[in-house]
Design a protein around this motif. Structure first.
Motif, PDB file in Angstrom:
ATOM      1  N   VAL B  32       0.882  -1.166   0.000  1.00  0.00           N
ATOM      2  CA  VAL B  32       0.000   0.000   0.000  1.00  0.00           C
ATOM      3  C   VAL B  32       0.922   1.219   0.000  1.00  0.00           C
ATOM      4  CG1 VAL B  32      -1.745   1.311   1.287  1.00  0.00           C
ATOM      5  CG2 VAL B  32      -1.752  -1.198   1.397  1.00  0.00           C
ATOM      6  N   ALA B  33       0.674   2.144  -0.905  1.00  0.00           N
ATOM      7  CA  ALA B  33       1.428   3.400  -0.869  1.00  0.00           C
ATOM      8  C   ALA B  33       0.418   4.525  -0.799  1.00  0.00           C
ATOM      9  CB  ALA B  33       2.316   3.555  -2.094  1.00  0.00           C
ATOM     10  N   CYS B  73       3.072   2.791  -6.228  1.00  0.00           N
ATOM     11  CA  CYS B  73       2.187   1.649  -6.499  1.00  0.00           C
ATOM     12  C   CYS B  73       2.563   0.950  -7.805  1.00  0.00           C
ATOM     13  CB  CYS B  73       0.730   2.101  -6.584  1.00  0.00           C
ATOM     14  SG  CYS B  73       0.026   2.511  -4.979  1.00  0.00           S
ATOM     15  N   ILE B  74       2.919   1.746  -8.801  1.00  0.00           N
ATOM     16  CA  ILE B  74       3.334   1.149 -10.074  1.00  0.00           C
ATOM     17  C   ILE B  74       4.610   0.333  -9.850  1.00  0.00           C
ATOM     18  CG2 ILE B  74       4.213   1.663 -12.390  1.00  0.00           C
ATOM     19  CD1 ILE B  74       2.278   4.039 -12.469  1.00  0.00           C
ATOM     20  N   ARG B  82       0.682  -7.408  -5.099  1.00  0.00           N
ATOM     21  CA  ARG B  82      -0.715  -6.956  -5.186  1.00  0.00           C
ATOM     22  C   ARG B  82      -0.791  -5.621  -4.442  1.00  0.00           C
ATOM     23  NH1 ARG B  82      -4.833 -11.329  -3.633  1.00  0.00           N
ATOM     24  NH2 ARG B  82      -4.696 -11.819  -5.851  1.00  0.00           N
ATOM     25  N   THR B  83      -1.204  -4.585  -5.137  1.00  0.00           N
ATOM     26  CA  THR B  83      -1.073  -3.229  -4.603  1.00  0.00           C
ATOM     27  C   THR B  83      -2.407  -2.507  -4.529  1.00  0.00           C
ATOM     28  OG1 THR B  83       1.151  -3.124  -5.536  1.00  0.00           O
ATOM     29  CG2 THR B  83       0.139  -1.037  -4.920  1.00  0.00           C
ATOM     30  N   PHE B  84      -2.564  -1.777  -3.435  1.00  0.00           N
ATOM     31  CA  PHE B  84      -3.802  -1.029  -3.191  1.00  0.00           C
ATOM     32  C   PHE B  84      -3.454   0.370  -2.733  1.00  0.00           C
ATOM     33  CE2 PHE B  84      -7.113   0.454  -0.273  1.00  0.00           C
ATOM     34  CZ  PHE B  84      -8.268   0.257  -1.030  1.00  0.00           C
ATOM     35  N   ILE B 109      -3.497  -2.240 -10.355  1.00  0.00           N
ATOM     36  CA  ILE B 109      -3.624  -1.623  -9.035  1.00  0.00           C
ATOM     37  C   ILE B 109      -5.113  -1.433  -8.749  1.00  0.00           C
ATOM     38  CG2 ILE B 109      -3.173   0.547  -7.778  1.00  0.00           C
ATOM     39  CD1 ILE B 109      -0.754   0.861  -9.851  1.00  0.00           C
ATOM     40  N   VAL B 110      -5.514  -1.584  -7.511  1.00  0.00           N
ATOM     41  CA  VAL B 110      -6.893  -1.240  -7.137  1.00  0.00           C
ATOM     42  C   VAL B 110      -6.838  -0.002  -6.246  1.00  0.00           C
ATOM     43  CG1 VAL B 110      -8.974  -1.958  -5.899  1.00  0.00           C
ATOM     44  CG2 VAL B 110      -7.759  -3.586  -7.378  1.00  0.00           C
TER      45      VAL B 110
END
Lengths: 97, 398
Positions: B32-33, B73-74, B82-84, B109-110
């Motif tokens: 998570v960022a 996130c990228i 898996r990034t949120f 990304i979500v």
């Protein structure tokens, strides 16, 4: 790339335009951008390598006699080598075409 | 409540922002960022607590701006994580150029977006100005109707966004304050159910020293057009995958989602079109109007991009009149974004309804069920005057 870029259809591109072959930027001959080219005068050249050191595009090579010359496939003709060459051995000259 | 004992989750009263954080946790995000202050919501605040307490095994990257948040996130997504993330309003706009990059690089990304107005004048309240400015960034965009919807959409978004046939970032839009800061009863599925629904992320391309790849390289004029076409085709082709993901979620949880939801549209002469949480106010109005014998119904758009043009045509062409409510005003455009989209979808239909567009609920202005009655009355008056369409803002003091 296995074939020239302008022959790829949109269906053939990898997801997100990923480039899977390292070093493919070599295929892009940025020398096309050039309007002036560096011409080396080997009488004045003292082989100090200042041109090689300052070239921002890594486009200066050495020939068999260790004189410096430009790799015209990639040299964009910025003129930094000519500016930095203190013996005055490099002249920027108009591309004929 | 739930369809069966095996489907029943745990029902909890929870602030919707926190429920969204819990959804990201249940999706087992790796990274998570976020930029943690205004205009952020409790979504990332709660995620930071979950990471700090060890409840969520993820990398939490606290960055110095939203531009950096999405950039990070990228990076994590490209590394296979898996990034949120979540943002809102000005924060979303500060991400703007990176939104295109995440989409163009096909990074699934979500991101939860608490929809709010944009400055100036400074406003922190709810409307859809922020996301509408990001309409064309190439993301899949869904709009949640309530807290349960928002919770479920986060989990579903990972499923269809990461699908090898899709590989697209997904924005889960939920109304700022009217949803984000409201405590609602949300049913949490069992972790095992989420795990069975959402397999671990196995990206097609990742940054790894053993398998060198160039991600996000430049494109010459010879290839840029083809790249955009590939993106367009992939976004349109995501539809069946999204539908399947929702259908499967419905089977597991008893909660069924569709790109276009209809409410009491049978025999309706006039259909409202809405997106987001105010759809439920529109339902209230529809119920009251139906009581009085008015033939009205509601079409609620959940999937904004890719736009569900076929369903919209099919349902709207059954009516004589369509009343579209927009939550954003694109100045000088002669219509709100949903209104112009709906009109464009109907233009070449042989039998098309009159279409009326009303801008309402800007910058936190309430839109009550009665306001839908006002929109209906204005539309009917316009029809009586022989107008096929009308566009105006409502509730403006003059």
């Amino acid at each position: 790339m296995a074939k020239p870029m302008d022959q790829y259809t949109w269906r053939e591109l990898l997801v997100g335009n990923v480039i899977s072959e390292p070093g493919s930027s070599q295929e892009y001959k940025t020398g096309d951008w050039r309007s002036l080219k560096p011409v080396f005068d080997n009488v004045k050249c003292i082989k100090c390598g200042v041109c090689w050191m300052f070239c921002p595009d890594n486009a200066i090579m050495q020939d068999a006699d260790e004189f410096f010359c430009a790799d015209l496939d990639y040299c964009k003709g910025c003129g930094i080598c000519a500016r930095e060459c203190w013996p005055g051995a490099i002249a920027m000259t108009e591309e004929s075409k | 409540m739930s369809a069966g004992a095996n489907k029943a989750g745990k029902r909890t009263g929870i602030e919707i922002s926190l429920a969204i954080s819990e959804a990201a946790k249940m999706a087992r995000v790796d990274a998570v960022a976020a930029y943690p202050i205004t205009p952020q919501t409790h979504v990332v605040e709660h995620l930071s607590e979950l990471v700090a307490s060890g409840e969520l095994d993820a990398e939490y990257i606290c960055v110095e701006s939203e531009h950096s948040a999405l950039s990070a996130c990228i990076g994590t997504q490209a590394a296979g994580a898996r990034t949120f993330t979540a943002t809102s309003a000005q924060g979303l706009e500060l991400m703007h150029e990176i939104l295109y990059i995440a989409a163009g690089m096909r990074m699934p990304i979500v991101m939860a977006v608490a929809n709010r107005a944009l400055s100036a004048p400074l406003s922190i309240w709810n409307d859809h100005s922020d996301v509408m400015a990001c309409r064309d960034t190439g993301w899949i965009q869904v709009f949640a109707e309530n807290g349960q919807d928002a919770f479920d959409q986060v989990i579903c978004a990972f499923r269809f966004g990461e699908d090898r046939r899709v590989q697209m970032p997904v924005m889960v839009n939920f109304d700022g304050f009217t949803l984000s800061h409201v405590v609602e009863s949300v049913e949490f599925p069992a972790q095992e159910l989420v795990d069975s629904y959402l397999p671990p992320y196995r990206p097609e391309n990742t940054l790894h020293p053993d398998r060198p790849l160039t991600l996000g390289a430049f494109a010459m004029p010879e290839i840029y057009t083809e790249t955009r076409m590939a993106h367009e085709a992939a976004l349109l082709a995501s539809r069946p995958v999204i539908d399947d993901a929702w259908a499967e979620w419905g089977k597991l949880t008893g909660r069924h989602y569709k790109a276009v939801e209809t409410y009491r549209t049978e025999g309706a002469e006039t259909l409202f079109v809405t997106m987001g949480g105010l759809s439920e106010n529109a339902m209230e109005h529809v119920d009251a109007a139906r009581e009085k014998g008015k033939k009205v119904g509601l079409v609620h758009i959940r999937l904004w991009r890719p736009f569900p043009i076929d369903e919209m045509r099919k349902v709207l062409c059954t009516a004589a009149h369509v009343v579209v409510m927009d939550r954003a005003l694109p100045p000088g455009a002669h219509g709100g974004p949903v209104f112009t989209e709906v009109k464009s979808a109907l233009y070449d239909q042989s039998r098309r309804p009159t279409v009326h567009g009303y801008i309402a609920g800007l910058g936190g202005r309430d839109v009550t069920p009665a306001d839908f009655g006002t929109m209906y009355d204005l539309a009917m008056a316009a029809v009586k005057e022989g107008k096929k369409e009308e566009f105006r803002m409502i509730g403006v003091r003059s």
